[in-house]
Design an enzyme around this catalytic site. Structure first.
Site, short mmCIF file in Angstrom:
data_model
loop_
_atom_site.label_atom_id
_atom_site.label_comp_id
_atom_site.label_asym_id
_atom_site.label_seq_id
_atom_site.Cartn_x
_atom_site.Cartn_y
_atom_site.Cartn_z
N HIS A 31 -5.79 21.44 -9.33
CA HIS A 31 -6.53 20.19 -9.03
C HIS A 31 -6.21 19.67 -7.63
O HIS A 31 -6.96 18.87 -7.09
CB HIS A 31 -6.32 19.13 -10.12
CG HIS A 31 -5.03 18.38 -10.02
ND1 HIS A 31 -3.85 18.84 -10.53
CD2 HIS A 31 -4.74 17.17 -9.49
CE1 HIS A 31 -2.90 17.97 -10.29
NE2 HIS A 31 -3.41 16.93 -9.67
N HIS A 85 0.51 23.91 -6.90
CA HIS A 85 0.08 22.95 -5.89
C HIS A 85 0.77 23.15 -4.53
O HIS A 85 0.12 23.16 -3.50
CB HIS A 85 0.35 21.51 -6.36
CG HIS A 85 -0.12 21.25 -7.76
ND1 HIS A 85 -1.30 21.74 -8.24
CD2 HIS A 85 0.42 20.54 -8.79
CE1 HIS A 85 -1.46 21.34 -9.50
NE2 HIS A 85 -0.43 20.62 -9.87
N LYS A 137 10.56 14.59 -9.89
CA LYS A 137 10.20 13.41 -10.70
C LYS A 137 11.25 12.35 -10.43
O LYS A 137 12.40 12.65 -10.10
CB LYS A 137 10.22 13.76 -12.19
CG LYS A 137 9.30 14.92 -12.59
CD LYS A 137 7.91 14.44 -12.90
CE LYS A 137 7.03 15.58 -13.42
NZ LYS A 137 5.60 15.31 -13.21
C1 BG6 Z 1 0.35 18.34 -12.58
C2 BG6 Z 1 1.75 18.44 -13.09
O1 BG6 Z 1 -0.18 19.61 -12.33
O2 BG6 Z 1 0.34 17.57 -11.38
C3 BG6 Z 1 2.35 17.06 -13.30
O3 BG6 Z 1 1.75 19.16 -14.31
C4 BG6 Z 1 2.22 16.21 -12.07
O4 BG6 Z 1 3.71 17.16 -13.71
C5 BG6 Z 1 0.80 16.25 -11.54
O5 BG6 Z 1 2.59 14.89 -12.40
C6 BG6 Z 1 0.71 15.57 -10.20
O6 BG6 Z 1 -0.63 15.43 -9.83
P1 BG6 Z 1 -1.08 14.27 -8.83
O7 BG6 Z 1 -2.54 14.53 -8.63
O8 BG6 Z 1 -0.78 12.97 -9.53
O9 BG6 Z 1 -0.26 14.44 -7.60
#
Ligand code: BG6
Length: 480
Positions: free
Chosen positions: A173, A235, A329
């Site tokens: 994403h 990511h 985290k």
């Molecule tokens: C997800 C992880 O893919 O991405 C999560 O599984 C994380 O642990 C999240 O919190 C973070 O996404 P964003 O868009 O909030 O940076």
């Protein structure tokens, strides 16, 4: 590439958290702007026993909670597009009922699969057996797609037995985020960076993805995963690939993914001493007390909630340039940013006048601040009787200001629309995923061999002090 626009969308996991917070709001927002096509039908499926009306009520509540009123358009029109079919993924009859509910699309069907890893294979099998994997069907796959290279291959093989690669859309994403896509614009729509974008002119790169949240409600998933697999494997490596790749021939799925995968294949195997892992203990985030990871989990665990890595890319462009990455985290603030630290000028004419130059630095803010800042040296105004004054000053572009008339979007709006329309550019190809896992697996086996346990850090701090030392040893300070 498969060129049809789907007029049916089938959402697996339709009653789950991702659907509630992201998918349904994204679809509704797209519909409100007339981007979904007038005839599109959205069929939700999950284990929960619910009828069409029950799903519409569920969707209405989700939208009221997660989509600003101004973006909802005619809610009734959107809700009317929704229907629902309960499904037991291990029961083939269930898939036949689902296929009946989906009916015969006029143009094509897009499936969005976010399902528990254990249900992956039976789901693909069920789709195939019930005719839901035919030539005008494409499938979007949400993570987690495996926990290592071997398990990801099993999943990818299962999917490949029913769908060709040009109909498989693997979701990361982060690629749906505007600011991530903007890395390509910054690098390849401007002349001034590319000649300097290499080891001769760049000292190092930092990539930080910091979160303030803890475990949230994802206890079982997260404890089996940890920060390396949850955030770095996907990511962060995608961010790194976009920053480091060679210029693609054109803006299309093949060219861009070809260049990204070359970077991923060039990643040097990381030594255990080039990584630091951590796990948070009780502390405070913005003044509010929060429990430690073990307490949230309800048991002892060795899962890392923080990881820092010093990585290298073994190719001509990046030889010897460290890429420092960290994610965790319960860090002090939510921020995702990329810092490109240039080298100092080769010779300073100001030296004899008592002035020091500070190397330029480009900071690309991905979230929550969407700023691009380039630090430049400038003369401090004055008559210079006490020596020449130089100071580093920021040249800043604030995206919300520069693009005030543009809608801020949820990353999934872009990804769902691209899935429906069949554009794979912002989806991850199989060879990319496998290169990512290969590099991650080697890090994990290094940890296992050394029986490395995560160091503790207090919630609300920037991780274990060893992570600071990892950069400081090279004379580098993390950008905060
Ligand atoms: C997800 C992880 O893919 O991405 C999560 O599984 C994380 O642990 C999240 O919190 C973070 O996404 P964003 O868009 O909030 O940076």
């Amino acid at each position: 590439m498969t060129q049809f626009t789907s007029d049916r969308l089938l959402l697996f996991g339709a009653t789950g958290d991702l659907s509630r917070r992201m998918l349904l709001p994204s679809l509704c927002a797209l519909d409100a702007e007339g981007l979904l096509g007038p005839d599109i039908e959205i069929i939700g499926t999950a284990r929960s026993d619910m009828d069409d009306q029950g799903f519409r009520n569920f969707a209405r509540e989700s939208l009221e909670q997660f989509l600003p009123a101004g973006r909802r358009g005619s809610l009734a029109q959107f809700l009317n597009r929704l229907s629902y079919q309960p499904l037991d993924a291990n029961d083939i009859d269930s898939f036949h009922a689902l296929a009946e509910k989906v009916g015969t699309p006029k143009q094509g069907l897009s499936i969005f699969l976010s399902t528990a890893p254990s249900l992956f294979e039976p789901t693909i099998h069920g789709l195939e057996k019930s005719g839901l994997a035919s030539g005008n069907v494409r499938i979007g796959l949400e993570k987690p797609l495996g926990v290592d290279l071997a398990s990801s291959k099993v999943i990818n093989d299962a999917v490949a037995s029913a769908f060709p690669e040009d109909r498989i859309f693997r979701i990361d994403h982060y690629l749906g985020k505007e600011t991530v896509q903007n890395i390509l614009a910054l690098r390849f729509a401007n002349l001034m960076f590319e000649p300097l974008w290499n080891a001769a002119h760049i000292d190092h790169v930092q990539i930080t993805v910091a979160e303030t949240v803890g475990l949230e409600s994802r206890v079982a998933y997260y404890d089996d995963s940890g920060a390396l697999r949850d955030m770095v494997q996907n990511h962060m490596l995608q961010l790194l690939a976009l920053v480091a790749m060679e210029p693609p021939v054109s803006y299309n799925a093949t060219s861009i993914r070809n260049e990204k995968v070359k970077v991923l294949h060039s990643l040097r195997k990381v030594k255990p001493e080039e990584t630091v892992t951590g796990q948070y203990r009780a502390g405070a985030i913005t003044g509010k007390a929060v429990p430690g990871y073990d307490e949230e989990l309800g048991k002892d665990s060795n899962t890392e909630t923080f990881v820092a890595i010093k990585g290298f890319i073994d190719n001509w462009r990046w030889q010897g340039v460290p890429f420092y990455m960290r994610t965790g985290k319960r860090l002090p603030k939510r921020t995702t940013e990329i810092v490109v630290q240039f080298r100092d000028v080769p010779h300073s004419i100001f030296h004899g006048r008592g002035a020091r130059t500070v190397p330029n630095r480009l900071v690309i803010g991905i979230q929550p601040e969407e700023n691009i800042t380039l630090s430049l040296m400038a003369k401090v105004p004055g008559l210079d009787r006490d020596g020449y004054g130089l100071r580093s000053v920021p040249l800043a572009i604030t995206r919300p200001d520069a693009f005030a008339d543009h809608q801020r979007r949820i990353a999934y709006e872009r990804l769902l629309l691209d899935l429906i329309e069949g554009d794979q550019t912002l989806f991850v190809r199989r060879d990319e995923v496998e290169a990512q896992w290969e590099w991650i697996d080697a890090i994990r086996s290094g940890w296992e061999e050394q029986a490395q346990e995560p160091k503790t850090y207090t919630a609300g701090s920037w991780g274990p002090s060893a992570a600071i030392a990892l950069a400081e040893r090279d004379g580098v300070t993390w950008h905060e």
